[in-house]
Design an enzyme around this catalytic site. Structure first.
Site, PDB file in Angstrom:
ATOM      1  N   SER A 124      56.985  48.083  46.230  1.00 32.66           N
ATOM      2  CA  SER A 124      56.266  49.365  46.167  1.00 32.66           C
ATOM      3  C   SER A 124      56.476  50.193  47.429  1.00 32.66           C
ATOM      4  O   SER A 124      56.598  49.651  48.536  1.00 32.66           O
ATOM      5  CB  SER A 124      54.779  49.056  46.003  1.00 32.66           C
ATOM      6  OG  SER A 124      54.016  50.184  46.322  1.00 32.66           O
ATOM      7  N   TYR A 149      46.798  45.618  48.675  1.00 33.55           N
ATOM      8  CA  TYR A 149      47.899  45.723  47.697  1.00 33.55           C
ATOM      9  C   TYR A 149      49.234  45.792  48.430  1.00 33.55           C
ATOM     10  O   TYR A 149      50.189  45.081  48.102  1.00 33.55           O
ATOM     11  CB  TYR A 149      47.694  46.970  46.819  1.00 33.55           C
ATOM     12  CG  TYR A 149      48.896  47.293  45.952  1.00 33.55           C
ATOM     13  CD1 TYR A 149      49.269  46.466  44.898  1.00 33.55           C
ATOM     14  CD2 TYR A 149      49.671  48.430  46.208  1.00 33.55           C
ATOM     15  CE1 TYR A 149      50.372  46.759  44.115  1.00 33.55           C
ATOM     16  CE2 TYR A 149      50.781  48.731  45.423  1.00 33.55           C
ATOM     17  CZ  TYR A 149      51.129  47.887  44.380  1.00 33.55           C
ATOM     18  OH  TYR A 149      52.230  48.169  43.617  1.00 33.55           O
TER      19      TYR A 149
HETATM   20  N1  NAD Z   1      53.337  52.257  38.322  1.00 32.90           N
HETATM   21  C1  NAD Z   1      53.653  52.561  39.576  1.00 32.90           C
HETATM   22  O1  NAD Z   1      53.578  53.724  39.997  1.00 32.90           O
HETATM   23  C2  NAD Z   1      54.171  51.485  40.515  1.00 32.90           C
HETATM   24  C3  NAD Z   1      54.573  51.868  41.806  1.00 32.90           C
HETATM   25  C4  NAD Z   1      55.024  50.885  42.693  1.00 32.90           C
HETATM   26  C5  NAD Z   1      55.105  49.565  42.271  1.00 32.90           C
HETATM   27  N2  NAD Z   1      54.702  49.219  41.010  1.00 32.90           N
HETATM   28  C6  NAD Z   1      54.787  47.809  40.613  1.00 32.90           C
HETATM   29  O2  NAD Z   1      55.480  47.716  39.367  1.00 32.90           O
HETATM   30  C7  NAD Z   1      54.950  46.637  38.607  1.00 32.90           C
HETATM   31  C8  NAD Z   1      54.526  47.116  37.228  1.00 32.90           C
HETATM   32  O3  NAD Z   1      53.513  48.107  37.394  1.00 32.90           O
HETATM   33  P1  NAD Z   1      52.840  48.855  36.160  1.00 32.90           P
HETATM   34  O4  NAD Z   1      52.436  50.205  36.623  1.00 32.90           O
HETATM   35  O5  NAD Z   1      53.671  48.677  34.952  1.00 32.90           O
HETATM   36  O6  NAD Z   1      51.501  47.989  36.034  1.00 32.90           O
HETATM   37  P2  NAD Z   1      50.743  47.440  34.727  1.00 32.90           P
HETATM   38  O7  NAD Z   1      49.404  46.994  35.189  1.00 32.90           O
HETATM   39  O8  NAD Z   1      50.810  48.453  33.633  1.00 32.90           O
HETATM   40  O9  NAD Z   1      51.641  46.191  34.320  1.00 32.90           O
HETATM   41  C9  NAD Z   1      51.524  44.922  34.921  1.00 32.90           C
HETATM   42  C10 NAD Z   1      51.402  43.890  33.794  1.00 32.90           C
HETATM   43  O10 NAD Z   1      51.385  42.593  34.386  1.00 32.90           O
HETATM   44  C11 NAD Z   1      50.420  41.790  33.733  1.00 32.90           C
HETATM   45  N3  NAD Z   1      49.971  40.777  34.711  1.00 32.90           N
HETATM   46  C12 NAD Z   1      49.289  40.999  35.863  1.00 32.90           C
HETATM   47  N4  NAD Z   1      49.081  39.837  36.504  1.00 32.90           N
HETATM   48  C13 NAD Z   1      49.625  38.864  35.739  1.00 32.90           C
HETATM   49  C14 NAD Z   1      49.728  37.450  35.864  1.00 32.90           C
HETATM   50  N5  NAD Z   1      49.194  36.800  36.912  1.00 32.90           N
HETATM   51  N6  NAD Z   1      50.358  36.754  34.884  1.00 32.90           N
HETATM   52  C15 NAD Z   1      50.902  37.391  33.814  1.00 32.90           C
HETATM   53  N7  NAD Z   1      50.831  38.736  33.644  1.00 32.90           N
HETATM   54  C16 NAD Z   1      50.208  39.465  34.592  1.00 32.90           C
HETATM   55  C17 NAD Z   1      49.312  42.755  33.323  1.00 32.90           C
HETATM   56  O11 NAD Z   1      48.556  42.303  32.206  1.00 32.90           O
HETATM   57  C18 NAD Z   1      50.107  44.025  33.002  1.00 32.90           C
HETATM   58  O12 NAD Z   1      50.385  44.132  31.613  1.00 32.90           O
HETATM   59  C19 NAD Z   1      53.820  46.047  39.437  1.00 32.90           C
HETATM   60  O13 NAD Z   1      54.347  44.960  40.188  1.00 32.90           O
HETATM   61  C20 NAD Z   1      53.436  47.177  40.372  1.00 32.90           C
HETATM   62  O14 NAD Z   1      52.842  46.700  41.560  1.00 32.90           O
HETATM   63  C21 NAD Z   1      54.236  50.156  40.125  1.00 32.90           C
END
Ligand code: NAD
Length: 316
Positions: A124, A149
Site C-alpha cells: 500500500s 495498517y
Molecule cells: N482498495 C484500495 O484502495 C487499496 C489500496 C492499497 C492497498 N490495498 C490492499 O489491497 C488488498 C485488497 O484490498 P480491497 O480494497 O480489495 O479490500 P477488501 O476488503 O474488499 O478485500 C479483502 C478480502 O480479503 C478477505 N480477507 C481478509 N482477511 C482474511 C483472512 N485472514 N483470510 C481470508 N480472507 C481474508 C476479506 O473477506 C475480503 O473479501 C488488501 O491487501 C489491501 O490492503 C487496497
C-alpha cells in the site's frame, strides 16, 4: 497454470479473478468473508464467476494453516487478503496483526512447503507515511508509518524479502494507491460520499480539503497486477517493489466538488478534524512500473467517477 488469489471476494480480488479467468488461467480463490463489510456485497462481487468451471472457491481464514496446506498444485500466489482501512486499524491494531502479518506468515510458509516460487503481494501507498518529498519513488525510505495498517504492510514487505532471500521466492510487492471503481469498498471516501449524497445526508470532510490522493481506477490496478504476473513468469531471481498508482493526485475538495457536480446535487459538507493517522498526500512516481512492466494507467479521474456512479446507481 493455476493461480491462487487470496481475498478473492473483495473489491480488487473479485476483479482480478474475473480477468484471470478471461485469460484462461485456473483460479483458486480463498476468502473468509470477514465482517469488515457486508457478506452480501462480497457474494455479489463473485456472482459472475462463482460457477465458472475454472474457478474453485475456498472459504476459510488464512490463520488456518492446516486448511491452507490442503491446497495443491498451485503455480503462483497473488496475496490480496488483508484487513484494509487506516482508521479502524487504530481502534483494533491486534486484528490487523492477525489478518495482515500472521496471515502473510502463513502464506509464506505455504509457499515454501509447496515449493511455489512466484508470489505477488498487495502492499500500500500508506507505507510511505507523511513525506515532504513527492512523488513517492520505490527507493524512498519508508520507515515512519503513521498507522497500524501501514506498519503491517511494511512488515509484510520485509517478511517477503526474508523469504525471497532464504527460499528463492520470486516476489513483487505492489504498492496500490487508493483504488476506486465499481465494487469499491463501502468504507472508502468515494463510495461513502455517493451513498450519503443519494440519501440526502451531509458528507464529512476531514481537514481543510487540501489533502490529496492518487486515485487509481480499478482496471488500471488490475492491469498492473497482470503485468507484474507476466514479469514474474518471465524472470528469475526477482524481488521488486512497484508503485501501482495514477501519478495524478486529486485534492479532497476537488473530489467532493466532482461528485456533487456529477450527481447534480447541492453541496452539504460538514468539516471535521483531520485524523492523525491519515497522510496529507499520496502521489506515485510510476516510472519504474512503466519501464519494467509496461504499466500505463488509462482511466482519467472524472471518467472513473462517472463509471463508479453509474455502477452505484445500478447495484447499490
Ligand atoms: N482498495 C484500495 O484502495 C487499496 C489500496 C492499497 C492497498 N490495498 C490492499 O489491497 C488488498 C485488497 O484490498 P480491497 O480494497 O480489495 O479490500 P477488501 O476488503 O474488499 O478485500 C479483502 C478480502 O480479503 C478477505 N480477507 C481478509 N482477511 C482474511 C483472512 N485472514 N483470510 C481470508 N480472507 C481474508 C476479506 O473477506 C475480503 O473479501 C488488501 O491487501 C489491501 O490492503 C487496497
Amino acid at each position: 497454470m493455476k493461480i491462487l488469489v487470496t481475498g478473492c471476494a473483495g473489491f480488487i480480488g473479485s476483479h482480478l479473478c474475473e480477468r484471470l479467468l478471461e485469460e484462461n488461467y485456473e483460479v483458486v480463490g480463498i476468502d473468509n468473508f470477514d465482517d469488515f463489510y457486508s457478506r452480501d456485497l462480497k457474494e455479489r462481487n463473485i456472482k459472475s464467476f462463482r460457477n465458472n468451471t475454472s474457478f474453485e472457491l475456498h472459504e476459510f481464514d488464512l490463520l488456518n494453516q492446516d486448511k491452507l496446506n490442503e491446497l495443491e498444485a498451485i503455480d503462483v500466489v497473488i496475496h490480496l487478503a488483508a484487513k484494509a482501512g487506516v482508521r479502524p486499524s487504530i481502534v483494533r491494531p491486534s486484528v490487523y496483526i492477525d489478518s495482515n502479518i500472521k496471515s502473510t506468515q502463513n502464506v509464506l510458509d505455504f509457499l515454501v512447503k509447496q515449493n511455489i516460487t512466484k508470489y505477488v503481494f498487495a502492499s500500500s501507498s500508506s507505507i510511505y507515511g507523511n513525506k515532504s518529498k513527492i512523488p513517492f519513488t520505490e527507493e524512498d525510505e519508508c520507515n515512519y508509518p503513521i498507522s497500524p495498517y501501514a506498519y503491517t504492510k511494511k512488515a509484510c514487505e520485509m517478511m517477503n524479502y526474508t523469504y525471497h532471500y532464504l527460499h528463492q521466492i520470486d516476489t513483487v510487492n505492489l504498492r496500490f494507491f487508493t483504488v476506486f471503481g465499481p465494487r469499491q469498498r463501502p468504507d472508502l471516501a468515494i463510495h461513502k460520499f455517493v451513498s450519503k449524497i443519494k440519501n440526502n445526508q451531509p458528507i464529512e470532510m476531514y481537514g481543510n480539503g487540501k489533502s490529496a490522493r492518487d486515485y487509481t481506477f480499478i482496471s488500471d490496478t488490475i492491469e498492473g497486477i497482470c503485468l507484474s504476473l507476466d514479469y514474474l513468469l518471465k524472470n528469475k531471481n526477482v524481488f521488486e517493489n512497484f508503485n501501482i498508482g495514477n501519478h495524478y493526485p486529486i485534492t479532497l475538495e476537488k473530489l467532493i466538488q466532482s461528485i456533487y457536480s456529477e450527481l447534480k446535487s447541492t453541496p452539504n459538507v460538514v468539516i471535521k478534524d483531520m485524523n492523525k493517522a491519515e497522510v496529507d498526500i499520496t502521489y506515485a512516481d510510476i516510472s519504474k512500473a512503466r519501464k519494467l512492466l509496461g504499466y500505463q494507467p488509462r482511466v482519467e479521474f472524472e471518467e472513473g467517477i462517472r463509471k463508479f456512479i453509474s455502477w452505484h446507481e445500478k447495484y447499490i
